[in-house]
Design a protein around this motif. Structure first.
Motif, PDB file in Angstrom:
ATOM      1  N   ARG A 347       0.836  -1.195   0.000  1.00 30.41           N
ATOM      2  CA  ARG A 347       0.000   0.000   0.000  1.00 30.41           C
ATOM      3  C   ARG A 347       0.874   1.249   0.000  1.00 30.41           C
ATOM      4  O   ARG A 347       1.704   1.428   0.895  1.00 30.41           O
ATOM      5  CB  ARG A 347      -0.909   0.024   1.227  1.00 30.41           C
ATOM      6  CG  ARG A 347      -1.807  -1.197   1.368  1.00 30.41           C
ATOM      7  CD  ARG A 347      -2.767  -1.005   2.527  1.00 30.41           C
ATOM      8  NE  ARG A 347      -3.574  -2.188   2.769  1.00 30.41           N
ATOM      9  CZ  ARG A 347      -4.656  -2.212   3.554  1.00 30.41           C
ATOM     10  NH1 ARG A 347      -5.025  -1.097   4.177  1.00 30.41           N
ATOM     11  NH2 ARG A 347      -5.348  -3.321   3.729  1.00 30.41           N
ATOM     12  N   TYR A 349       1.140   5.009   0.645  1.00 29.15           N
ATOM     13  CA  TYR A 349       0.436   6.037   1.416  1.00 29.15           C
ATOM     14  C   TYR A 349       1.119   7.398   1.278  1.00 29.15           C
ATOM     15  O   TYR A 349       2.339   7.482   1.079  1.00 29.15           O
ATOM     16  CB  TYR A 349       0.425   5.677   2.901  1.00 29.15           C
ATOM     17  CG  TYR A 349      -0.582   4.634   3.306  1.00 29.15           C
ATOM     18  CD1 TYR A 349      -1.898   4.979   3.580  1.00 29.15           C
ATOM     19  CD2 TYR A 349      -0.219   3.298   3.443  1.00 29.15           C
ATOM     20  CE1 TYR A 349      -2.828   4.030   3.973  1.00 29.15           C
ATOM     21  CE2 TYR A 349      -1.133   2.339   3.829  1.00 29.15           C
ATOM     22  CZ  TYR A 349      -2.437   2.717   4.096  1.00 29.15           C
ATOM     23  OH  TYR A 349      -3.352   1.768   4.477  1.00 29.15           O
ATOM     24  N   GLU A 351       2.414   9.580   3.372  1.00 24.45           N
ATOM     25  CA  GLU A 351       2.851   9.661   4.763  1.00 24.45           C
ATOM     26  C   GLU A 351       4.372   9.690   4.802  1.00 24.45           C
ATOM     27  O   GLU A 351       5.042   9.336   3.826  1.00 24.45           O
ATOM     28  CB  GLU A 351       2.332   8.470   5.569  1.00 24.45           C
ATOM     29  CG  GLU A 351       2.891   7.131   5.130  1.00 24.45           C
ATOM     30  CD  GLU A 351       2.325   5.946   5.906  1.00 24.45           C
ATOM     31  OE1 GLU A 351       1.334   6.132   6.642  1.00 24.45           O
ATOM     32  OE2 GLU A 351       2.872   4.841   5.763  1.00 24.45           O
ATOM     33  N   MET A 394      -4.204   6.644   1.727  1.00 24.07           N
ATOM     34  CA  MET A 394      -3.760   5.657   0.737  1.00 24.07           C
ATOM     35  C   MET A 394      -3.952   6.206  -0.681  1.00 24.07           C
ATOM     36  O   MET A 394      -5.034   6.642  -1.044  1.00 24.07           O
ATOM     37  CB  MET A 394      -4.511   4.347   0.883  1.00 24.07           C
ATOM     38  CG  MET A 394      -3.914   3.236   0.011  1.00 24.07           C
ATOM     39  SD  MET A 394      -4.586   1.598   0.348  1.00 24.07           S
ATOM     40  CE  MET A 394      -6.261   1.800  -0.233  1.00 24.07           C
ATOM     41  N   THR A 426       5.816   9.919   0.181  1.00 17.88           N
ATOM     42  CA  THR A 426       5.161   8.620   0.303  1.00 17.88           C
ATOM     43  C   THR A 426       6.038   7.649   1.087  1.00 17.88           C
ATOM     44  O   THR A 426       7.174   7.957   1.442  1.00 17.88           O
ATOM     45  CB  THR A 426       4.850   8.014  -1.073  1.00 17.88           C
ATOM     46  OG1 THR A 426       6.084   7.634  -1.705  1.00 17.88           O
ATOM     47  CG2 THR A 426       4.087   8.997  -1.945  1.00 17.88           C
TER      48      THR A 426
END
Length: 684
Positions: A347, A349, A351, A394, A426
């Motif tokens: 995944r 994300y 972040e 996401m 990411t």
């Protein structure tokens, strides 16, 4: 019993956003069904809107005003002539009130019945229910309506450590581990508060914590004619804070006999509620005793990780969701389900793992998604797309299939290395580090592995090679900007030319909110001399240095970087790693120098900065208040995550924001002024 009738959907509304909306629209297009997208004001230019045949606005950016607004979604379905609604996952996908409202409006809900949603939507009710059908469950306290005092009294029979879970929750949200009896009362208070805020229901359950647990889930398909099959299992043990990170199918833990047993248990759970459509039954399995498994919950919807099942079975789950909702009977029997090869999903994300995995925002300035044999990307990304803080972080899923597990892991790692999303930070580097872990590659997994590994993960930083590349890129840009006749004068171009020895052009590159590195470049970018910080001059060269890809040779090592310049911020990355460097002006450089000159070495910064862009949802101190070190000053929320900002030192606080304000990454939201206190050893 009346046989369900088969219908044909001409138009289906997708009541979701992001990558799952894009994925559903793809299958609808393949089936020749007209797709209707819905969007909030924040998603007006989103990819799923452009992919659909038509799109209807729901409302403002907040989920409550758009994707969670049942009336707006139903109005959009009526306006577009949709005969059915596919809810995707999240939002309204497991909302029984929404499913009932669809039925009342004469619109088909592509999902299970209201009864199944009701029975499986509550952890306590579902656990007690399936236990009566022979499905093994984890020992614990599963009675609804118990107060904290009653839970504390009954907890002695469960034993420590134990796990507190919100009954109405899902996706691992709101879970709390209690290691000691003395921590139980306070943790229950916290758990109730979180559950009420997140799910509108503060009912809690307590379970025995399984040592070295592995998260195994089984995909089921059931039609409205009584047929129920399973499509094998998925291993979802690589989690952080109960959120799945990397998933695979099949599990490297289970043998064929256990696979058949756990699959039948999943089917029994589905049959017990007359389930129809695609669903997932989740189990906990101890790594030390893989023959034992315990029911956790049933997700009455499509799962984020469904692509790995599709890739090893060749079965399109969304296609079957639509066909079952239309009344078709399953044409696949259990004996016809075969798992071929291995698939792994990661995944991606928005972040920053180096900042505690806090969500990030930004605009996609440069995008490259991998492709090739065995690679699938389910994505919502597009060049120029703005990633805001309103929704889940996401962005995409990268999936790899190969004949063997090790080949699939290697193929996924390579695909992540080719993934470029500049402009938004990411987690791709973090994903690659996990895939290279020895235990991960050996299949020795459990749900605590990531937390144990995090302190040892070595994230790349701004090394000399990257800093040299950034300076060469900026230097070339400065040279190319000098196009007028006057600018081409030798004293105006940034070549360093002067009477005597040439002087290097200096670039102050901010590597964080407070730290920067000075890089000097002398000569043309194709054959320059570069000095990083206090180091010695090094011959370096750049080729193809415009926005896009550039190749840089430094100290005999050549690396290819992806670059994009947005204002004064240079986004640069390679091999799944990326970072942002601010090209600081002389004024900014001078200000930083003055601050560092006055700062006492080792002293705590008086500034309280927001570690993520978001919204201030609570202010716990007022300007002028005396605060202690560690005291919460305010709370910032972004992408479903709350973060408390605390005072690093005691003093008097000045708060610069109020509740509801939007804040940027590293914005100073408060300042602590130390208060001089008398020496404890001083006499009266």
């Amino acid at each position: 019993m009346t046989e369900p009738q088969t219908t044909h959907f001409d138009t289906v509304l997708v009541a979701n956003r992001g990558e799952i909306a894009c994925r559903i629209i793809r299958t609808l297009r393949e089936r020749g069904i007209r797709s209707i997208a819905v969007y909030s004001d924040a998603d007006r230019n989103a990819r799923h809107v452009s992919l659909a045949d038509a799109a209807v606005r729901l409302g403002g950016p907040a989920p409550a005003d758009s994707y969670l607004n049942v009336r707006s979604v139903l109005d959009a379905a009526a306006k577009s002539g949709s005969q059915a609604i596919h809810p995707g996952y999240g939002f309204l996908s497991e909302n029984q009130s929404f499913a009932q409202a669809c039925a009342d409006a004469g619109i088909v809900f592509i999902g299970p019945s209201v009864h199944a949603l009701n029975m499986m939507g509550d952890k306590i009710r579902s656990k007690n229910h399936v236990a009566g059908y022979g499905v093994p469950t984890i020992p614990g306290i599963n009675e609804p309506g118990l107060s904290n005092e009653q839970l504390i009294e009954a907890a002695g029979g469960v034993g420590y450590p134990m796990l507190i879970k919100p009954s109405a929750g899902g996706g691992g949200k709101g879970m709390h581990i209690v290691e000691r009896e003395e921590d139980l009362a306070a943790t229950l208070e916290t758990a109730r508060r979180v559950a009420q805020r997140a799910f509108g229901d503060d009912t809690l359950l307590i379970e025995r914590l399984i040592n070295t647990p592995r998260h195994i889930e089984v995909q089921v398909l059931a039609d409205n004619h009584g047929a129920v099959i399973h499509l094998g299992e998925r291993e979802c043990s690589l989690q952080r804070r109960h959120q799945k990170v990397i998933e695979e199918a099949p599990s490297p833990l289970l043998d064929d006999a256990t696979r058949a047993r756990i699959g039948e248990a999943a089917c029994a759970a589905a049959r017990s509620v007359g389930y129809s459509g695609a669903g997932t039954v989740e189990f906990l399995v101890s790594d030390a005793a893989p023959g034992e498994f315990f029911f956790m919950e049933m997700n009455t919807r499509l799962q984020v990780e469904h692509p790995v099942t599709e890739m090893v079975t060749g079965i399109d789950l969304v296609d079957w969701q639509v066909r079952i909702a239309a009344g078709e009977a399953l044409t696949v029997e259990q004996s016809g389900v075969h798992l071929t090869g291995h698939a792994v999903e990661a995944r991606v994300y928005a972040e920053n793992p180096e900042r505690g995995f806090l969500p990030t925002t930004g605009t996609v300035l440069r995008l490259h998604e991998p492709s090739g044999a065995g690679i699938r990307v389910d994505s919502s990304l597009a060049d120029g797309l703005e990633i805001a803080s309103h929704y889940d972080p996401m962005l995409a899923k990268v999936i790899a299939w190969a004949p063997t597990r090790l080949e699939a892991l290697t193929r996924l790692d390579r695909a992540l290395g080719e993934t470029v999303v500049l402009g938004v930070h990411t987690n791709t580097e973090y994903l690659r580090l996990l895939l290279q872990d020895e235990d991960v590659r050996a299949g020795h997994l459990d749900t605590g592995l990531i937390e144990r590994r995090l302190p040892t993960l070595a994230f790349r930083g701004a090394d000399d090679h990257l800093l040299a590349a950034a300076a060469l890129f900026l230097h070339e840009r400065a040279l190319n900007a000098s196009t007028t006749a006057e600018a081409n004068a030798v004293w105006a171009r940034p070549t360093g030319w002067r009477l005597g020895e040439a002087r290097a052009s200096r670039y102050c590159l901010g590597v964080s909110a407070t730290d920067s590195v000075s890089v000097g470049v002398r000569g043309e970018p194709g054959g320059a001399s570069v000095t990083v910080g206090d180091g010695s001059p090094v011959a370096a060269g750049l080729s193809a240095g415009h926005d896009g890809t550039m190749s840089v040779d430094y100290r005999g090592i050549t690396r290819v970087y992806e670059v994009a310049l947005h204002g004064a911020v240079l986004h640069i990355g390679a091999d799944g790693f990326q970072m942002e460097l601010r090209n600081r002006s002389r004024a900014e450089e001078l200000a930083e120098h003055l601050l560092s000159r006055d700062r006492v070495p080792g002293a705590v910064s008086p500034d309280v900065r927001s570690p993520m862009p978001g919204t201030v949802i609570a202010v716990n101190a007022a300007s002028g208040d005396a605060v202690e070190a560690g005291q919460t000053i305010l709370v910032v929320e972004a992408m479903k995550m709350e973060h408390k900002l605390v005072a690093e030192a005691a003093g008097r606080v000045t708060v610069n924001v109020k509740t509801g304000d939007l804040v940027k990454l590293d914005q100073i939201v408060a300042t602590i002024t130390p208060v001089n206190t008398p020496d404890k050893g001083a006499t009266e």
